[in-house]
Write an enzyme that holds these catalytic residues in place. Structure first.
Site, PDB file in Angstrom:
ATOM      1  CG  ASP A   1      -1.882   1.202   1.184  1.00  0.00           C
ATOM      2  OD1 ASP A   1      -2.481   1.425   0.114  1.00  0.00           O
ATOM      3  OD2 ASP A   1      -1.999   1.928   2.174  1.00  0.00           O
ATOM      4  CB  SER A   2       0.168   4.712  -1.015  1.00  0.00           C
ATOM      5  OG  SER A   2      -1.102   4.793  -0.392  1.00  0.00           O
TER       6      SER A   2
ATOM      7  CE1 TYR B   1       3.192   5.916  -3.075  1.00  0.00           C
ATOM      8  CE2 TYR B   1       2.364   4.074  -4.371  1.00  0.00           C
ATOM      9  CZ  TYR B   1       3.352   4.640  -3.590  1.00  0.00           C
ATOM     10  OH  TYR B   1       4.502   3.933  -3.335  1.00  0.00           O
ATOM     11  N   GLY B   2      -2.594   9.074  -4.308  1.00  0.00           N
ATOM     12  CA  GLY B   2      -3.838   9.434  -4.998  1.00  0.00           C
ATOM     13  C   GLY B   2      -3.853  10.785  -5.671  1.00  0.00           C
TER      14      GLY B   2
ATOM     15  CB  CYS C   1      -2.572   0.995  -2.929  1.00  0.00           C
ATOM     16  SG  CYS C   1      -2.711   2.729  -3.371  1.00  0.00           S
ATOM     17  CG  ASN C   2      -8.948   1.014  -3.933  1.00  0.00           C
ATOM     18  OD1 ASN C   2      -9.904   0.466  -4.441  1.00  0.00           O
ATOM     19  ND2 ASN C   2      -8.648   0.875  -2.649  1.00  0.00           N
TER      20      ASN C   2
ATOM     21  CD  GLU D   1      -2.786   8.739   6.532  1.00  0.00           C
ATOM     22  OE1 GLU D   1      -1.788   9.312   6.988  1.00  0.00           O
ATOM     23  OE2 GLU D   1      -2.739   7.833   5.673  1.00  0.00           O
TER      24      GLU D   1
ATOM     25  CB  CYS E   1      -9.867   5.106  -0.971  1.00  0.00           C
ATOM     26  SG  CYS E   1      -8.504   5.821  -0.057  1.00  0.00           S
ATOM     27  CB  THR E   2      -6.392   1.589   1.657  1.00  0.00           C
ATOM     28  OG1 THR E   2      -5.834   2.893   1.451  1.00  0.00           O
ATOM     29  CG2 THR E   2      -5.831   0.613   0.666  1.00  0.00           C
ATOM     30  CG  HIS E   3      -6.929   5.933   4.241  1.00  0.00           C
ATOM     31  ND1 HIS E   3      -6.084   5.404   3.298  1.00  0.00           N
ATOM     32  CD2 HIS E   3      -6.147   6.612   5.110  1.00  0.00           C
ATOM     33  CE1 HIS E   3      -4.848   5.769   3.581  1.00  0.00           C
ATOM     34  NE2 HIS E   3      -4.859   6.500   4.680  1.00  0.00           N
TER      35      HIS E   3
END
Ligand code: DGL
Length: 247
Positions: A7-8, A39-40, A70-71, A150, A180-182
């Site tokens: 992942d980023s 990265y997005g 990571c998407n 975050e 998105c991972t978050h």
């Protein structure tokens, strides 16, 4: 099987959580590029370059599989990663679209994709969903959710204000792809905003379903060996991993 999860940054831990629940792997090596997240907001060439560097890093571990949590990387860099890797590489977008297909009885369902700017611009989810026969699609870059998560803001006024900003003009969807991972960390708040009838599609659960179908996991591992690496401040990532994954 030994898997590398890329992942980023820290967000890919939501995917690790799903993989742990399914007990597929004997060993999990996580790498988060915390020095260069997000990265997005980066362009395609940069994302590909960073992703290939991650593949090189994983070559130290003789992996059986790389899961791209990571998407944004899944949207742009899978072909190049597959070319440089010496094991299979799977991303979260195809599996996310398939999970939407499994969850939705009608092809007319309205699906809202929320993701980073780069993922939305790539149209990767739309392309996958179109190929599965879904045409009633909306997509929205909801970049603010990344720093909010975050900051461990999972509910409350600030998040509600961001929902209003992004979703006020949207048709209420039948399904919401958390692209998105978050975003799984704010899933309860999103569910509350869109109502119980909206189906939420979580990348981690989707990739777990996909792996279960694609690979032959004869054994299960309830206590896999886990190693966490980061390009900056690995200790901070290990702390978050302990908290999120309840290790
Ligand atoms: N991991 C990224 C994704 O799933 C979100 C954070 C970033 O922008 O790097 O798209």
């Amino acid at each position: 099987m030994k898997v590398g999860v890329f992942d980023s940054g820290i967000g890919g831990l939501t995917v690790v959580k799903s993989l742990l629940e399914h007990q597929f792997f004997e060993e999990i090596i996580y790498f988060g590029d915390t020095a260069r997240v997000p990265y997005g907001v980066k362009d395609k060439n940069t994302i590909i370059r960073y992703a290939i560097e991650a593949v090189e890093f994983f070559k130290n571990f003789e992996l059986d599989l790389i899961v791209v949590a990571c998407n944004t990387v899944s949207a742009y860099a899978l072909p190049e990663m597959r070319e440089s890797a010496d094991c299979p590489v799977v991303g979260v977008i195809e599996s996310g679209a398939l999970a939407a297909q499994n969850a939705l009885p009608s092809k007319d369902a309205n699906i809202l994709i929320i993701a980073t700017k780069a993922t939305v611009n790539s149209k990767s989810y739309e392309n996958e969903l179109h190929s599965l026969g879904f045409n009633n699609l909306q997509a929205k870059a909801t970049s603010l959710f990344v720093p909010l998560v975050e900051e461990e803001i999972y509910e409350g006024e600030i998040l509600e204000a961001a929902f209003k900003l992004y979703f006020d003009d949207m048709t209420p969807p039948d399904a919401l792809i958390l692209g998105c991972t978050h975003f799984p960390l704010i899933a309860p708040a999103l569910q509350n905003y869109f109502g119980e009838s909206c189906q939420l599609i979580h990348s981690g659960d989707a990739i777990a379903q996909y792996l279960e179908k694609e690979f032959d996991f004869t054994e299960r591992f309830s206590e896999p060996q886990m190693k966490f690496f980061a390009s900056e401040n690995p200790e901070a990532l290990r702390k978050i991993a302990k908290k999120w994954l309840k290790l």
